[in-house]
Design a protein around this motif. Structure first.
Motif, PDB file in Angstrom:
ATOM      1  N   GLU A  62       0.862  -1.184   0.000  1.00 43.55           N
ATOM      2  CA  GLU A  62       0.000   0.000   0.000  1.00 43.55           C
ATOM      3  C   GLU A  62       0.901   1.239   0.000  1.00 43.55           C
ATOM      4  OE1 GLU A  62      -2.961   0.970  -0.642  1.00 43.55           O
ATOM      5  OE2 GLU A  62      -2.375   2.976  -0.070  1.00 43.55           O
ATOM      6  N   PRO A  63       0.937   1.974  -1.106  1.00 43.45           N
ATOM      7  CA  PRO A  63       1.886   3.089  -1.205  1.00 43.45           C
ATOM      8  C   PRO A  63       1.654   4.175  -0.158  1.00 43.45           C
ATOM      9  CG  PRO A  63       0.342   3.096  -3.056  1.00 43.45           C
ATOM     10  CD  PRO A  63       0.162   1.791  -2.355  1.00 43.45           C
ATOM     11  N   LEU A  64       0.400   4.326   0.287  1.00 47.24           N
ATOM     12  CA  LEU A  64       0.139   5.435   1.219  1.00 47.24           C
ATOM     13  C   LEU A  64       0.617   5.154   2.641  1.00 47.24           C
ATOM     14  CD1 LEU A  64      -3.298   6.848  -0.009  1.00 47.24           C
ATOM     15  CD2 LEU A  64      -0.969   7.562  -0.585  1.00 47.24           C
ATOM     16  N   THR A  88      -1.929   4.006  -7.317  1.00 46.10           N
ATOM     17  CA  THR A  88      -2.932   2.969  -7.105  1.00 46.10           C
ATOM     18  C   THR A  88      -2.949   2.637  -5.620  1.00 46.10           C
ATOM     19  OG1 THR A  88      -2.715   2.005  -9.306  1.00 46.10           O
ATOM     20  CG2 THR A  88      -3.588   0.582  -7.624  1.00 46.10           C
ATOM     21  N   THR A  89      -4.114   2.725  -4.999  1.00 45.28           N
ATOM     22  CA  THR A  89      -4.214   2.577  -3.548  1.00 45.28           C
ATOM     23  C   THR A  89      -5.458   1.793  -3.173  1.00 45.28           C
ATOM     24  OG1 THR A  89      -4.596   3.825  -1.496  1.00 45.28           O
ATOM     25  CG2 THR A  89      -5.321   4.873  -3.515  1.00 45.28           C
ATOM     26  N   ASN A  90      -5.419   1.189  -1.982  1.00 41.20           N
ATOM     27  CA  ASN A  90      -6.652   0.554  -1.497  1.00 41.20           C
ATOM     28  C   ASN A  90      -7.614   1.592  -0.920  1.00 41.20           C
ATOM     29  OD1 ASN A  90      -5.830   1.108   1.207  1.00 41.20           O
ATOM     30  ND2 ASN A  90      -4.783  -0.877   1.355  1.00 41.20           N
ATOM     31  N   ILE A 180     -11.251  -5.891 -13.546  1.00 45.10           N
ATOM     32  CA  ILE A 180      -9.953  -6.468 -13.912  1.00 45.10           C
ATOM     33  C   ILE A 180     -10.004  -7.973 -13.676  1.00 45.10           C
ATOM     34  CG2 ILE A 180      -7.480  -6.470 -13.359  1.00 45.10           C
ATOM     35  CD1 ILE A 180      -7.748  -3.588 -12.540  1.00 45.10           C
ATOM     36  N   GLU A 181      -9.677  -8.731 -14.718  1.00 39.94           N
ATOM     37  CA  GLU A 181      -9.711 -10.184 -14.546  1.00 39.94           C
ATOM     38  C   GLU A 181      -8.647 -10.633 -13.554  1.00 39.94           C
ATOM     39  OE1 GLU A 181     -11.520 -12.301 -18.539  1.00 39.94           O
ATOM     40  OE2 GLU A 181      -9.370 -12.043 -18.368  1.00 39.94           O
ATOM     41  N   PHE A 182      -9.077 -11.476 -12.649  1.00 40.37           N
ATOM     42  CA  PHE A 182      -8.195 -12.072 -11.661  1.00 40.37           C
ATOM     43  C   PHE A 182      -7.272 -13.084 -12.347  1.00 40.37           C
ATOM     44  CE2 PHE A 182      -7.629 -15.730  -8.798  1.00 40.37           C
ATOM     45  CZ  PHE A 182      -6.982 -15.103  -7.764  1.00 40.37           C
TER      46      PHE A 182
HETATM   47  N1  SAM Z   1      -2.464  -1.591  -2.217  1.00 41.52           N
HETATM   48  C1  SAM Z   1      -2.735  -1.002  -3.478  1.00 41.52           C
HETATM   49  C2  SAM Z   1      -4.124  -1.346  -3.944  1.00 41.52           C
HETATM   50  O1  SAM Z   1      -4.840  -2.057  -3.235  1.00 41.52           O
HETATM   51  O2  SAM Z   1      -4.500  -0.884  -5.016  1.00 41.52           O
HETATM   52  C3  SAM Z   1      -1.728  -1.323  -4.574  1.00 41.52           C
HETATM   53  C4  SAM Z   1      -1.211  -2.722  -4.670  1.00 41.52           C
HETATM   54  S1  SAM Z   1      -2.400  -3.966  -5.132  1.00 41.52           S
HETATM   55  C5  SAM Z   1      -1.353  -5.376  -5.208  1.00 41.52           C
HETATM   56  C6  SAM Z   1      -2.693  -3.521  -6.806  1.00 41.52           C
HETATM   57  C7  SAM Z   1      -3.833  -4.241  -7.462  1.00 41.52           C
HETATM   58  O3  SAM Z   1      -3.485  -5.586  -7.696  1.00 41.52           O
HETATM   59  C8  SAM Z   1      -5.139  -4.262  -6.679  1.00 41.52           C
HETATM   60  O4  SAM Z   1      -6.136  -3.653  -7.470  1.00 41.52           O
HETATM   61  C9  SAM Z   1      -5.423  -5.732  -6.516  1.00 41.52           C
HETATM   62  O5  SAM Z   1      -6.799  -6.014  -6.576  1.00 41.52           O
HETATM   63  C10 SAM Z   1      -4.684  -6.321  -7.693  1.00 41.52           C
HETATM   64  N2  SAM Z   1      -4.382  -7.745  -7.541  1.00 41.52           N
HETATM   65  C11 SAM Z   1      -3.796  -8.376  -6.507  1.00 41.52           C
HETATM   66  N3  SAM Z   1      -3.718  -9.702  -6.747  1.00 41.52           N
HETATM   67  C12 SAM Z   1      -4.273  -9.907  -7.976  1.00 41.52           C
HETATM   68  C13 SAM Z   1      -4.493 -11.048  -8.807  1.00 41.52           C
HETATM   69  N4  SAM Z   1      -4.121 -12.265  -8.409  1.00 41.52           N
HETATM   70  N5  SAM Z   1      -5.097 -10.885 -10.009  1.00 41.52           N
HETATM   71  C14 SAM Z   1      -5.449  -9.651 -10.441  1.00 41.52           C
HETATM   72  N6  SAM Z   1      -5.270  -8.521  -9.713  1.00 41.52           N
HETATM   73  C15 SAM Z   1      -4.696  -8.646  -8.496  1.00 41.52           C
END
Ligand code: SAM
Length: 318
Positions: A62-64, A88-90, A180-182
Motif C-alpha cells: 500500500e503506497p500510502l 494505485t491505492t486501497n 480487472i480479470e483475476f
Molecule cells: N495496495 C494497493 C491497492 O490495493 O490498489 C496497490 C497494490 S495492489 C497489489 C494492486 C492491485 O493488484 C489491486 O487492485 C489488486 O486487486 C490487484 N491484484 C492483486 N492480486 C491480484 C491477482 N491475483 N489478479 C489480479 N489482480 C490482483
C-alpha cells in the motif's frame, strides 16, 4: 511499442490482508534494509525518466503507508520531463490524504475496491474499512482528481452478485469502474483459480441489467482497458482482460519493486537491480544506461512463455 510507463512499488507492506493477495508465507516480506529510501527512489525515478519514461504510477503494497509519502510524491513530481504521476491505492488513507496528495502534485488516483458490502469487505480484506475507502473516493473527487478509477476484481462465489451494483456506480459518479480479470499469481491466489470470473461473464451481467454497452474513447490513462458507458452515465465502465485477452503487443510498461528490482514484464523474473548501483553511488548516466538495457530485454518476454508461475502482487503492485 516504446516503453514510457513505469509502475513503481514503494513498499511490500499493506494495511489490508486480502484473501487473494497477501503472501501466505510468514516471512513473505522483504527486510527493511532492502527497501529503497526516498532519495534512492527519486533518483531511480529520475533515471527512468531520462531513459524515456513519461508516466509513473506509485503502487505497493500500500503506497500510502510509506513514511512521509507526501514528500516522496513532491520529489518524484519535480523530476523534469515527467508528464504524469499516478497512484494505485486501497483507499483506506485517501480520506486523510487526498487533498494533500493533489497539492503535492499527484495527477491521478486509482482505487482498488472489490465490494460495496461492509460484510464482504471484511471477509475479503480482513478489515472493517469500506466506509473509509468510500470516504477516500469522495475526498478524491472533491480534491479535484479527474478520471478517478475504481479497480474491481470479481471472484465467483464471493462478489459476483455485485457486478450490476458496481456498473451502477459509474452511472451515478464521475468515476471509471474497471473490472480487472483475476489471475493466479502467488500461492495464495492460486487457491482461487476456479473463482475466475471472465470479462465476458461480467459484461453479460451488466448488459442483462442495463442493456447493451456503448464503446467510448478510453480517455487519458486508459491503458489496456476497453471502455464503455451506460446511457446518460456520469462515469464509464472498463474491462481489463489480462487472463482471457492478450495485450503484450501494446504493452508500454516496466516495473520496479520496492527493493529496486526491475521487471520487464509482470510475468518475468526481475532481470536487473538498481539498488547496488544506487548505494554504490554509480553516476546518473550509468543508471540511465543500465535501465535502457533492461528495456531491451522486454521484447523477449511474452506472457505465456515468460511466466514464472509466481508473482508477488503485494510487492510488485500489479
Ligand atoms: N495496495 C494497493 C491497492 O490495493 O490498489 C496497490 C497494490 S495492489 C497489489 C494492486 C492491485 O493488484 C489491486 O487492485 C489488486 O486487486 C490487484 N491484484 C492483486 N492480486 C491480484 C491477482 N491475483 N489478479 C489480479 N489482480 C490482483
Amino acid at each position: 511499442m516504446g516503453i514510457d510507463y513505469l509502475r513503481l512499488s514503494l513498499t511490500d507492506r499493506c494495511n489490508l490482508n486480502c484473501i487473494y493477495c497477501t503472501p501466505l508465507e510468514k516471512n513473505g516480506f522483504l527486510p527493511h534494509e532492502d527497501l529503497l529510501r526516498h532519495e534512492e527512489i527519486a533518483r531511480a525515478a529520475a533515471a527512468f525518466v531520462r531513459a524515456g519514461i513519461k508516466k509513473i504510477r506509485l503502487t505497493g503494497g500500500e503506497p500510502l503507508i510509506k513514511k512521509n509519502v507526501l514528500e516522496l510524491v513532491r520529489l518524484v513530481r519535480a523530476i523534469p520531463g515527467l508528464q504524469e504521476l499516478a497512484l494505485t491505492t486501497n483507499g483506506l488513507l485517501l480520506g486523510e490524504l487526498a487533498g494533500d496528495l493533489r497539492e503535492a502534485g499527484l495527477d491521478r488516483v486509482n482505487i482498488s475496491l472489490d465490494t460495496l458490502s461492509r460484510k464482504t469487505f471484511r471477509e475479503i480484506t480482513g478489515y472493517d474499512g469500506l466506509d473509509k475507502v468510500w470516504d477516500g473516493m469522495m475526498k478524491s473527487l472533491a480534491a479535484g482528481f479527474t478520471e478517478v478509477k475504481l479497480n474491481v476484481i470479481i471472484l465467483k462465489g464471493i462478489n459476483d452478485g455485485e457486478v450490476a451494483d458496481f456498473a451502477g456506480l459509474s452511472a451515478a459518479y464521475p468515476v471509471t469502474v474497471r473490472f480487472i480479470e483475476f489471475f493466479p499469481a502467488n500461492k495464495r491466489s492460486s487457491g482461487f483459480s476456479r473463482a475466475l470470473f471472465t470479462t465476458a461473464e461480467t459484461r453479460k451481467k451488466i448488459e442483462d441489467a442495463f442493456g447493451p454497452l456503448v464503446r467510448v474513447p478510453a480517455g487519458n490513462g486508459g491503458g489496456p482497458a476497453r471502455v464503455y458507458a451506460l446511457a446518460g452515465a456520469k462515469g464509464k465502465i472498463g474491462f481489463i482482460s489480462g487472463r482471457s485477452g492478450y495485450f503484450c503487443g501494446s504493452c508500454n510498461r516496466v516495473r520496479m519493486d520496492c527493493a529496486g528490482r526491475i521487471y520487464p514484464c509482470l510475468f518475468s523474473p526481475p532481470t536487473h537491480s538498481l539498488r547496488e548501483s544506487l548505494r554504490e553511488s554509480a553516476d546518473d548516466d550509468a543508471l540511465v544506461d543500465y535501465i535502457k538495457n533492461a528495456f531491451l530485454i522486454k521484447s523477449e518476454y511474452k506472457k505465456d512463455s515468460a511466466s514464472t508461475g509466481h508473482i508477488e502482487m503485494s510487492s510488485l503492485g500489479g
